[in-house]
Design a protein around this motif. Structure first.
Motif, PDB file in Angstrom:
ATOM      1  N   ARG A  74      53.797  17.810  26.513  1.00 27.38           N
ATOM      2  CA  ARG A  74      53.879  16.427  27.001  1.00 27.38           C
ATOM      3  C   ARG A  74      53.583  16.441  28.486  1.00 27.38           C
ATOM      4  O   ARG A  74      54.208  17.186  29.248  1.00 27.38           O
ATOM      5  N   VAL A  76      53.373  13.849  31.714  1.00 25.06           N
ATOM      6  CA  VAL A  76      53.763  12.516  32.173  1.00 25.06           C
ATOM      7  C   VAL A  76      53.263  12.328  33.602  1.00 25.06           C
ATOM      8  O   VAL A  76      53.436  13.199  34.451  1.00 25.06           O
ATOM      9  N   GLU A  80      52.871   5.304  36.787  1.00 26.13           N
ATOM     10  CA  GLU A  80      52.272   5.111  35.472  1.00 26.13           C
ATOM     11  C   GLU A  80      50.862   4.538  35.559  1.00 26.13           C
ATOM     12  O   GLU A  80      50.546   3.782  36.463  1.00 26.13           O
ATOM     13  N   PHE A  81      50.052   4.924  34.613  1.00 25.64           N
ATOM     14  CA  PHE A  81      48.696   4.415  34.402  1.00 25.64           C
ATOM     15  C   PHE A  81      47.706   4.768  35.517  1.00 25.64           C
ATOM     16  O   PHE A  81      46.620   4.230  35.555  1.00 25.64           O
ATOM     17  N   ARG A  84      46.025   9.317  32.478  1.00 22.13           N
ATOM     18  CA  ARG A  84      46.600   9.283  31.135  1.00 22.13           C
ATOM     19  C   ARG A  84      47.779  10.218  30.955  1.00 22.13           C
ATOM     20  O   ARG A  84      47.700  11.383  31.316  1.00 22.13           O
ATOM     21  N   ASP A  85      48.883   9.715  30.372  1.00 23.02           N
ATOM     22  CA  ASP A  85      49.936  10.564  29.826  1.00 23.02           C
ATOM     23  C   ASP A  85      49.384  11.138  28.526  1.00 23.02           C
ATOM     24  O   ASP A  85      48.685  10.448  27.785  1.00 23.02           O
ATOM     25  N   ARG A 116      48.016  12.357  21.503  1.00 24.39           N
ATOM     26  CA  ARG A 116      48.318  10.939  21.750  1.00 24.39           C
ATOM     27  C   ARG A 116      48.242  10.653  23.251  1.00 24.39           C
ATOM     28  O   ARG A 116      48.605  11.497  24.065  1.00 24.39           O
ATOM     29  N   ASN A 118      48.871   7.476  26.444  1.00 26.67           N
ATOM     30  CA  ASN A 118      49.644   6.269  26.743  1.00 26.67           C
ATOM     31  C   ASN A 118      48.793   5.005  26.735  1.00 26.67           C
ATOM     32  O   ASN A 118      49.311   3.916  26.577  1.00 26.67           O
ATOM     33  N   GLU A 119      47.486   5.130  26.890  1.00 27.10           N
ATOM     34  CA  GLU A 119      46.613   3.951  26.912  1.00 27.10           C
ATOM     35  C   GLU A 119      45.714   3.890  25.690  1.00 27.10           C
ATOM     36  O   GLU A 119      44.673   3.251  25.716  1.00 27.10           O
TER      37      GLU A 119
END
Length: 178
Positions: A74, A76, A80-81, A84-85, A116, A118-119
């Motif tokens: 994972r 992070v 944020e944004f 990509r996470d 996977r 986040n966007e």
């Protein structure tokens, strides 16, 4: 730590701090890694960001120098944004060998069948991790100086448009055996 996204123009790099722990009861092995990096984009108009990465791997020794591995990771991003996470599952192998009494090398390769973001988007047809490292033992094999490189490549697609992600990590460290 370096990260390249979409093209060679959108590239970031910086220093990192990390910890890892290994546990090997018999043929089984568990490795957990934590890494935190502050990255600065090569383009001055892009925003600097922090990457926090967690990796866990379960290994089974097939032969004395060959392990099969299953892992989860994972990554992070803060804020944020900014980029990509990423969360992924990996399946691969790791081979190691000694270059003498006090030195050795290892190599690993894995495919990422489940990725996977986040966007949104998908990992397309190609996602892999590769790594290569070496070590030098001292203090009767109770401590090691280690140098390794790991690379992850994900051919991400968003609405049919290719937007690949690539990260590279060069590590220099010391490990202690308890």
């Amino acid at each position: 730590y370096s990260m390249r996204e979409e093209s060679k123009v959108n590239r970031s790099s910086g220093g990192a701090f990390g910890l890892s722990a290994d546990w090997r009861p018999g043929r089984w092995g568990v490795r957990v890694e934590y890494l935190k990096a502050a990255l600065t984009p090569d383009v001055a108009t892009h925003q600097a960001f922090t990457v926090t990465e967690f990796v866990g791997r379960l290994a089974y020794r097939i032969r004395p120098s060959l392990d099969a591995e299953v892992g989860i990771s994972r990554r992070v991003i803060k804020p944020e944004f900014v980029t990509r996470d990423v969360g992924a599952v990996s399946v691969g192998i790791r081979s190691k060998g000694r270059l003498g009494r006090d030195a050795g090398v290892w190599a690993r390769g894995a495919v990422l069948p489940l990725v996977r973001f986040n966007e949104g988007g998908s990992s397309g047809t190609f996602a892999l991790e590769v790594g290569l490292g070496t070590w030098l033992s001292f203090l009767h094999d109770r401590a090691r100086a280690e140098l390794d490189y790991a690379m992850q490549r994900i051919d991400r697609r968003v609405q049919g448009v290719p937007l690949p992600l690539q990260t590279g990590i060069t590590r220099l460290g010391v490990s202690l055996r308890l």
